[in-house]
Scaffold this motif. Structure first.
Motif, mmCIF file in Angstrom:
data_model
loop_
_atom_site.group_PDB
_atom_site.id
_atom_site.type_symbol
_atom_site.label_atom_id
_atom_site.label_comp_id
_atom_site.label_asym_id
_atom_site.label_seq_id
_atom_site.Cartn_x
_atom_site.Cartn_y
_atom_site.Cartn_z
ATOM 1 N N THR A 192 33.268 -15.693 -27.558
ATOM 2 C CA THR A 192 33.858 -15.198 -28.800
ATOM 3 C C THR A 192 34.756 -16.257 -29.425
ATOM 4 O O THR A 192 34.650 -16.552 -30.619
ATOM 5 N N LEU A 193 35.636 -16.850 -28.619
ATOM 6 C CA LEU A 193 36.544 -17.865 -29.167
ATOM 7 C C LEU A 193 35.751 -19.055 -29.702
ATOM 8 O O LEU A 193 36.168 -19.716 -30.645
ATOM 9 N N ASN A 194 34.597 -19.303 -29.123
ATOM 10 C CA ASN A 194 33.753 -20.384 -29.624
ATOM 11 C C ASN A 194 32.719 -19.906 -30.629
ATOM 12 O O ASN A 194 31.787 -20.641 -30.964
ATOM 13 N N GLN A 195 32.915 -18.668 -31.108
ATOM 14 C CA GLN A 195 32.029 -18.111 -32.134
ATOM 15 C C GLN A 195 30.557 -18.244 -31.735
ATOM 16 O O GLN A 195 29.693 -18.464 -32.570
#
Lengths: 487, 487
Positions: B75-78
């Motif tokens: 998620t943080l790295n999309q």
């Protein structure tokens, strides 16, 4: 004394929520729209609303809360959105969904709507159903409606917004709430504020989801209106675009599972079944064209199944099926689909390294056989081998513009901010017309409506409470346009 | 018959983990390093390791698992990193931490190390302590070590890597594992593969965290070596840079809480106490210079407190304190700190809109008084007003390069991949020298070491298992360099 305590511009979902919330605070409210009916662009939406900690989730046994949504939202956006505003969104949207349900809105189910860990997509019958419920409440709440009135200017006195001007008429108000929607229908604003959308679409051109019929509701009026009083415009290059083969201007939101998507190096780069929220950044990251690849067996198996029932989104002229044999065959003739006897031949036609594409499909086919996508974790049930020539490729692009997220910046109370982040007196905004609530990445289906209902309600309530006096008598008769609806 | 089953290039943490894992599979192993001692760049690291689902978390009552780490990481790295590889990282790193602990590594605590929901930063005494534990195990496992041997070339036969060449010598091997570290010490590779780092540093220049003494271990040898056999180089523009005022080349990793950071529009844009993992994308998003602002009272209160104990990272020459009165005063003289009697004057000196900066600080001071950062949710305890002139500003930049994440692409087994994502026979890689494991955003303190230990172990194990025959007798005597350590 003003004509109204609160004047709301835009009668879509955000504007109606704002009007109702203001009326519930005991204020006199006028709802103004440029078009000849209420509903705005929202009426064409799927009606999904992203929310956390609702009774509908609890009924399904889903454990969730606003804080979890907040953290997920910030993480997916790499913290590049203002935490204070997002926190307000995440904490307000759950109660706002329940508020709508209490008005009579049916929440049919709660689905996964993106990359989230728990289902947060609150499913309604559709945007038109939400509009209907809100419209009924608008009438009951004694809110005046003026249609076919495009506001040209804000009236400003001593730096405070005190009304709106429509042609030669003016309407005075204690506060004004902007809820005029996105910029999908305004090519000049698109070029200026979301040039990346233009770049992504390339020669194919940006086309707004739903076409001109829908885009006419999204003229971006909030931008020039708010700039008149020094509003800070934020959200440069923030928008949601869906990936499409460009077979028509009304494309499917999701691809069929049998497509294998590769970049210009001939390599896969994601699970082709990813939510569209993350498909956009992943595809953008490739820095060049991407192609959907399939074989003849898949094409022959792809037969039309469109029925009225499957058209979840009721957009005029919607065909709703791109990836079916008749459409594909047609597009082989138009040249939008490339057909070759071999994978290597297909690669050469696309100008991608043949060896890479051959290996990519060998690997994919081996993974299908082994029952595991070792690279991108696509669900094995969705995978089928690409083995039976002839083979096909279609360039797919992020060219369908579905949501824009650029406009006047608001704080957590829906107040419009100036260049120094100080509130502009008498001016609020909510919904798709604002900037800074949505980030680079659309968090999931329902992110836009979450913004509309949560901040519509917040802005209406804050606007009402900012009016430091008791309710004045509405003087609708004096200002309503000839074509206005009367409550 | 080969000289060794497995030859590992690079005796940092990743390389030693790979060597040990291969030896534990019963293979003969040679560990080669270009420098004159083991430890590589890893020895200067803080020693924090990001991991999930470990017994150390359980001992602290932290509920966590590999799947949660995986989802947070993606998620943080999309989702712009390969899910299969990240999944392997997240599932392997917990067991790898326990494996190190079983070798004798002390895990002192588990902290929050970034944006995560639960503490995942496994605190050790430092990178040098990890190196010590691994070195001891390397000796016990009968692994040969050859120091001061920079490998110039891979030996390749029929597309398969079969050894390495050092000058005129060659060493044959069934498989080779690259673990040569990042590119921090190689300006040519930095310019080619992470030009954004150069752009961010601007005229100040990129400087590697720890300076030349540390950067010499990070020459990026894996890139030319793997390219020799057609490896795919991935991770363009992926790196971790820390924000610094450039007072010295050895800066603090975190800012003191009393700094208020604004962009070139004079607006705050984040919680100044954000983890450095997300500070990078947020600052980059501003698209221009950013400034740390403070007042005279803060400066006068900022007195030196450096002690040996506080130097968590033992880097040669480390001063470890930028934001103290003597350093600030010195930099007023060098011009790196701007000093003016008024906020508006400060803004003019920085060429940012004075009205914006004045309003930004008014808002900040009002939030301090109200005990709540309404915009970015900075913890109120950390906030102090900026009111007592003279006022100061220092431009802060993402110019300290701490981790690079570009190199040969690996699959979930640590195999090096070619342009079509097919494994190159006989070649594995692990740790900072690889691309595609870390994403655009550093997930938190310990992300890099997580990669080193998880994929070091994975690559060593996979490499060993790929050797389709029984252990051969090590013939260290024939190949060890004159200066080699002997086990």
């Amino acid at each position: 004394m003003s004509d109204y305590d609160v004047v709301v511009l835009g009668a879509g979902i955000a504007g109606m929520c704002a009007a109702i919330a203001a009326a519930e605070e005991g204020r006199s409210v006028l709802l103004v729209d440029a078009e000849d009916s209420i509903g705005g662009r929202s009426q064409f939406s799927t009606g999904m609303i992203m929310a956390a900690g609702t009774r509908f989730q609890r009924e399904k046994g889903v454990e969730d809360d606003a804080e979890s949504l907040f953290r997920h939202y910030m993480t997916l956006n790499q913290w590049k959105v203002d935490a204070g505003v997002v926190k307000a969104l995440c904490y307000e949207v759950g109660p706002a969904v329940e508020w709508l349900a209490d008005m009579g809105l049916q929440i049919k189910d709660v689905y996964f709507s993106g990359d989230e860990n728990v289902p947060r997509g609150h499913v309604t019958v559709g945007g038109d159903a939400i509009v209907k419920v809100l419209h009924s409440r608008v009438r009951n709440a004694g809110i005046d409606i003026a249609l076919r009135r495009r506001v040209d200017q804000l009236v400003v006195e001593d730096g405070r917004v005190t009304g709106v001007r429509v042609g030669d008429d003016s309407i005075s108000a204690s506060v004004v709430v902007l809820a005029t929607g996105g910029i999908e229908g305004n090519p000049r604003l698109i070029e200026k504020y979301i040039p990346m959308a233009v770049e992504l679409a390339g020669t194919r051109g940006v086309y707004p989801n739903g076409g001109a019929e829908v885009a006419k509701y999204s003229q971006g009026d909030a931008i020039p209106l708010s700039q008149q009083v020094g509003a800070q415009i934020t959200g440069f290059n923030r928008f949601l675009a869906n990936i499409t083969p460009g077979f028509s201007t009304e494309s499917d939101t999701y691809f069929p599972a049998w497509l294998v998507v590769v970049n210009s190096e001939g390599r896969r780069f994601y699970d082709e079944m990813s939510p569209y929220s993350v498909t956009q950044p992943i595809v953008y990251e490739q820095g060049g064209p991407v192609y959907a690849i399939f074989d003849d067996e898949a094409k022959r198996a792809a037969q039309p199944r469109t029925t009225e029932k499957q058209r979840k989104v009721r957009i005029p002229g919607q065909t709703w099926e791109d990836w079916i044999e008749p459409v594909i065959d047609e597009n082989v003739h138009t040249g939008k689909v490339i057909k070759r006897d071999t994978i290597a031949g297909l690669a050469r036609a696309l100008d991608i390294p043949p060896d890479n594409l051959v290996k990519t499909l060998q690997k994919y086919n081996a993974d299908v056989a082994a029952g595991e996508d070792t690279q991108f974790l696509k669900k094995p049930d969705y995978m089928r081998p690409v083995t039976s020539g002839p083979f096909y490729a279609a360039e797919v692009r992020l060219s369908r513009l579905s949501v824009t997220a650029v406009g006047p910046k608001v704080d957590r109370d829906g107040r419009v901010l100036d260049g120094g982040n100080a509130p502009i007196r008498g001016l609020f905004a909510a919904g798709e017309c604002t900037g800074g609530v949505l980030g680079d990445v659309y968090v999931g289906s329902g992110n836009a409506l979450a913004n509309c209902i949560a901040f519509g309600r917040v802005a209406g309530r804050s606007a009402a409470r900012s009016v430091g006096r008791s309710r004045v008598v509405a003087m609708a008769g004096e200002i309503a346009a000839p074509h206005s609806e009367r409550p």
